[in-house]
Structures are given as C-alpha cells and as structure tokens.
Design a protein around this motif. Structure first.
Motif, PDB file in Angstrom:
ATOM      1  N   ILE A 160      36.776  48.948  36.924  1.00 47.18           N
ATOM      2  CA  ILE A 160      38.094  49.406  36.481  1.00 47.18           C
ATOM      3  C   ILE A 160      39.195  48.602  37.161  1.00 47.18           C
ATOM      4  N   TYR A 161      39.039  48.351  38.446  1.00 45.48           N
ATOM      5  CA  TYR A 161      40.070  47.645  39.212  1.00 45.48           C
ATOM      6  C   TYR A 161      40.265  46.222  38.690  1.00 45.48           C
ATOM      7  N   VAL A 162      39.165  45.520  38.458  1.00 43.15           N
ATOM      8  CA  VAL A 162      39.260  44.148  37.954  1.00 43.15           C
ATOM      9  C   VAL A 162      39.856  44.137  36.554  1.00 43.15           C
ATOM     10  N   ARG A 163      39.487  45.108  35.753  1.00 43.12           N
ATOM     11  CA  ARG A 163      40.038  45.149  34.402  1.00 43.12           C
ATOM     12  C   ARG A 163      41.547  45.400  34.422  1.00 43.12           C
ATOM     13  N   LEU A 164      42.006  46.191  35.363  1.00 41.64           N
ATOM     14  CA  LEU A 164      43.435  46.476  35.454  1.00 41.64           C
ATOM     15  C   LEU A 164      44.231  45.298  36.007  1.00 41.64           C
ATOM     16  N   PHE A 165      43.687  44.627  37.028  1.00 43.67           N
ATOM     17  CA  PHE A 165      44.494  43.682  37.799  1.00 43.67           C
ATOM     18  C   PHE A 165      44.022  42.235  37.732  1.00 43.67           C
ATOM     19  N   ARG A 166      43.042  41.938  36.895  1.00 48.91           N
ATOM     20  CA  ARG A 166      42.589  40.550  36.791  1.00 48.91           C
ATOM     21  C   ARG A 166      43.762  39.645  36.398  1.00 48.91           C
ATOM     22  N   GLY A 167      43.900  38.536  37.138  1.00 52.72           N
ATOM     23  CA  GLY A 167      44.970  37.594  36.848  1.00 52.72           C
ATOM     24  C   GLY A 167      46.312  37.970  37.433  1.00 52.72           C
ATOM     25  N   THR A 168      46.365  39.051  38.218  1.00 53.68           N
ATOM     26  CA  THR A 168      47.624  39.454  38.848  1.00 53.68           C
ATOM     27  C   THR A 168      47.507  39.313  40.359  1.00 53.68           C
ATOM     28  N   GLU A 169      48.632  39.363  41.030  1.00 52.47           N
ATOM     29  CA  GLU A 169      48.642  39.220  42.481  1.00 52.47           C
ATOM     30  C   GLU A 169      48.036  40.425  43.194  1.00 52.47           C
ATOM     31  N   HIS A 170      47.928  41.557  42.492  1.00 53.29           N
ATOM     32  CA  HIS A 170      47.403  42.767  43.133  1.00 53.29           C
ATOM     33  C   HIS A 170      45.915  42.651  43.471  1.00 53.29           C
ATOM     34  N   MET A 171      45.189  41.780  42.771  1.00 56.40           N
ATOM     35  CA  MET A 171      43.759  41.620  43.038  1.00 56.40           C
ATOM     36  C   MET A 171      43.501  41.234  44.485  1.00 56.40           C
ATOM     37  N   HIS A 172      44.390  40.443  45.059  1.00 55.60           N
ATOM     38  CA  HIS A 172      44.141  39.865  46.377  1.00 55.60           C
ATOM     39  C   HIS A 172      45.120  40.361  47.437  1.00 55.60           C
ATOM     40  N   GLN A 173      45.826  41.414  47.145  1.00 54.55           N
ATOM     41  CA  GLN A 173      46.801  41.934  48.099  1.00 54.55           C
ATOM     42  C   GLN A 173      46.285  43.173  48.823  1.00 54.55           C
ATOM     43  N   ARG A 174      46.873  43.421  49.992  1.00 52.53           N
ATOM     44  CA  ARG A 174      46.637  44.674  50.708  1.00 52.53           C
ATOM     45  C   ARG A 174      47.903  45.529  50.680  1.00 52.53           C
ATOM     46  N   SER A 175      48.606  45.477  49.595  1.00 49.32           N
ATOM     47  CA  SER A 175      49.840  46.249  49.454  1.00 49.32           C
ATOM     48  C   SER A 175      49.516  47.723  49.242  1.00 49.32           C
ATOM     49  N   LEU A 176      50.530  48.553  49.403  1.00 48.01           N
ATOM     50  CA  LEU A 176      50.357  49.989  49.199  1.00 48.01           C
ATOM     51  C   LEU A 176      49.921  50.280  47.769  1.00 48.01           C
ATOM     52  N   PHE A 177      50.486  49.552  46.827  1.00 45.26           N
ATOM     53  CA  PHE A 177      50.137  49.780  45.425  1.00 45.26           C
ATOM     54  C   PHE A 177      48.683  49.405  45.148  1.00 45.26           C
ATOM     55  N   ALA A 178      48.251  48.249  45.659  1.00 43.34           N
ATOM     56  CA  ALA A 178      46.882  47.793  45.414  1.00 43.34           C
ATOM     57  C   ALA A 178      45.867  48.735  46.057  1.00 43.34           C
ATOM     58  N   ILE A 179      46.096  49.076  47.313  1.00 45.12           N
ATOM     59  CA  ILE A 179      45.167  49.970  48.013  1.00 45.12           C
ATOM     60  C   ILE A 179      45.204  51.366  47.405  1.00 45.12           C
ATOM     61  N   GLY A 180      46.406  51.843  47.082  1.00 44.04           N
ATOM     62  CA  GLY A 180      46.532  53.171  46.492  1.00 44.04           C
ATOM     63  C   GLY A 180      45.824  53.282  45.155  1.00 44.04           C
TER      64      GLY A 180
END
Length: 381
Positions: free
Chosen positions: A323-343
């Motif tokens: 699910i995570y890869v399908r949502l964020f593939r090709g975006t910066e969130h895939m490789h971030q430790r931001s609150l949004f990505a972790i949340g």
C-alpha cells in the motif's frame, strides 16, 4: 541561442543534483525504473539486502505455521507432495525472477498483473494479495492466542490474548525496510527450529502409547483437500518474491537465494513431519508443538514465541509495503523520515492489523477458511 538537444536521450532519468543543505528529491519515474528510484542521498534506503540476508526472512515467513502443520498432514499423503510442490516453487520462483529482470519497475504481484492484463489485472491481483496477507496475519494472531492459552492454562479470555498479539505485531511491523525486518527473522528462524527439535526429542523420549503409523490411509475429500492446501500454504511465499528482489543489492542473485531457502524449507518440513508423525502417529496435535506432554508442549510453545509473532509480522510488513509503495512511488515521501511519511506508514499498519484481528476473532472455523482462501489466491499467483 538555445543548446542543441537532439542527441539527448529523453527516456533516461535526469541526474539528481544535491547542493549543500538541499534535501533529497525524488525524480519522476520512468516505466522501466526500479520502484524505489535513485536512492543516492535518501534518508531511507531500501535496496540494501545481500542475497544471504534475504534467506532468513523468506524462509521464516512460512516456517511458523507450516512447520507446526505439516506433521499432522503427513498421515494423509506423505512427503511426495511436499517434494513435488517444492520443485514447482523453485521453478515458478525463478520465472518470477526473470520477469522482474525484464520489468524492473515491478514491485508486487499487482504490478505484474498490470504488465500482463492492464489496470484490471493490477486491481484484481492487488486485492487478492491484500486478502491473502491479511488472512495470514489473522492466522498468526490466532496462533498466538492458542499459544498463550497453552502456556497459561487458559488464564484469561482469549480475546485479551488476541489483543496482546495484535499490539506486539503492530509494534514490530513499524520498520519500513526488509533489512531491518530480516534481523527479526534470524531470531525467529532459530526459534522455530529449536521448538521443533524440543518437540521431536520429547516425543522420542516419552513415546506415547498405542501409536498407529500408517503408510497410506483412507480419507475424505474434505480432509484430503485441507491436507493439500496446508502444503500449498507452506510454500506460498510468491506474493513476497517481487518485494524481496526489489530490495536486494544484486537482484541477479535471486535464484541463489531461492534455491537456498527451498532446500532449507523442504528439509525441515520433511524431517520434522516424518519424525513427529513416527512417534505421535494419530495423536499428532494441531499445531504439532502440542503433540508431546503438557509440560513439554509449554516448553516448545515458549521457545516458539518469537517465530509465532515475527512470521506474522513479516507478512504484515509486505502488506503495508504494498500500500505504501502504491501511494508514494515516485514521490519524495518514499525516502523521507518526515512526520507525514512515518504517520502514513503507522496508519496503514494499524488499519491492516486491526482488520486481521477482527477476522481472526469473528470468523468461526478460521483455519479452514484460511486454507480455502490461501489455496485459491496463492495458486492464482
């Protein structure tokens, strides 16, 4: 005067330019690109697995429920089916590895379905993948409940034990990379091997009376069907294969990993199945760790606690990653430790594990339903 761009290859990925103080930026994905893109400078890097480090996770993800189930099925059709399905698993796994090399962007069964059948294939196989994994997660919560009831002599309500299993599984599912999960797998794999050894030794010493061992025996269609589905389940790791390959440093090492894993699995299934059935016969319990005396069953279950929990966590991680890869593939969130990505990762984990717990607690005869779902979904994969 504008520069001449006629010789530029517009199909290649532009280089990532990182200036001092500039964060990692994901570049647009091209159709033939790896699902995690260019990870240089990324906070979270996925493609870090060595071939030998994939093996414990791939093997362990099937061992806990399989090793404790195969022994009971020995009396229905022996080792021939185990070896036959093992050979088929190696062949189909190698084909999937070749498919991944041909289409590097494939990260899951759903991506493969899109290559073969378009968006319909993606949605159908993606739904089947999640259904399969959520039911396996629920099966591990149920196994955890059975284990706690055995260890505590039904010390409290089974629902309480189910909630405890849910919380532990959820916490252990939080790492986002397979490399971190593989460390848990090493512990879990050692745990199930030790638990099975304890059970075999205990049965060999105690030798239950009136044991009846049959080379062949008459059986009903219902029991034969469940016997076959249990073995199919024991080798049903295919939904995870694309994900494992995607996070390997050297994806071409996949055949080596696959053969290593299946030799280990088949040896364990065959040896433990034959030995436990030889000494327990018709008294083989389900799960098989309960086939010895009550005291030794508690010892075996205690040793098996890591694998009963972690094997379900591996499957939960695969479901969350899809699910995570399908949502964020090709975006910066895939490789971030931001609150949004972790949340987002935590939220996905909470939802999937809660659904798995509800299914495990609410569905009567869950093991039979699990076998039915898995055989249809996994055979289609």
């Amino acid at each position: 005067m504008s520069p001449d761009t006629s010789d530029l290859d517009l199909g290649t990925r532009p280089a990532v330019s990182l200036n001092r103080g500039e964060g990692y930026k994901e570049q647009p994905e091209t159709p033939d690109e790896e699902p995690f893109g260019d990870e240089e400078g990324a906070e979270v890097r996925y493609r870090t697995l060595e071939w030998w480090f994939v093996s414990p996770g791939s093997a362990e993800g099937r061992q806990s429920r399989s090793d404790v189930a195969c022994e009971q099925e020995m009396r229905d059709r022996g080792v021939i089916l185990i070896v036959g399905i093992a050979i088929l698993t190696v062949y189909t796994g190698c084909v999937m590895g070749q498919f991944k090399q041909r289409y590097p962007h494939v990260h899951s069964i759903a991506d493969g379905g899109e290559v073969l059948f378009g968006w319909i294939g993606r949605e159908v196989l993606g739904t089947g993948l999640l259904l399969c994994l959520v039911f396996v997660m629920g099966g591990h919560i149920l196994t955890f409940t059975v284990m706690m009831n055995t260890l505590t002599d039904h010390g409290t309500c089974s629902i309480v034990f189910g909630v405890v299993g849910l919380l532990i599984s959820l916490i252990l599912s939080l790492p986002r990379t397979f490399k971190r999960m593989s460390w848990l797998s090493v512990i879990s794999f050692a745990s199930i091997v030790a638990a099975v050894l304890v059970t075999m030794i205990a049965l060999g010493v105690q030798r239950p009376p009136n044991v009846k061992v049959e080379v062949t025996r008459p059986t009903s269609l219902y029991r034969a069907f469940l016997a076959v589905t249990d073995i199919v389940f024991a080798y049903a790791a295919h939904p995870a294969f694309f994900g494992y390959i995607s996070e390997m440093k050297t994806p071409t090492d996949w055949p080596k990993t696959l053969c290593f894993v299946e030799v280990i699995n088949t040896t364990l299934y065959t040896v433990t199945g034959v030995v436990i059935y030889r000494f327990a016969g018709q008294h083989v319990a389900s799960p098989a760790l309960g086939s010895s005396s009550p005291l030794m069953a508690k010892v075996a279950y205690g040793i098996a606690i890591p694998t009963i929990v972690i094997a379900g966590v591996i499957n939960g991680h695969i479901a969350c990653k899809y699910i995570y890869v399908r949502l964020f593939r090709g975006t910066e969130h895939m490789h971030q430790r931001s609150l949004f990505a972790i949340g987002t990762w935590v939220a996905i984990s909470v939802v999937l594990w809660t659904i798995a717990w509800v299914i495990a607690e609410a569905v009567p005869e869950f093991n039979n339903l699990l076998s039915l779902v898995l055989v249809f979904v996994c055979v289609s994969f």
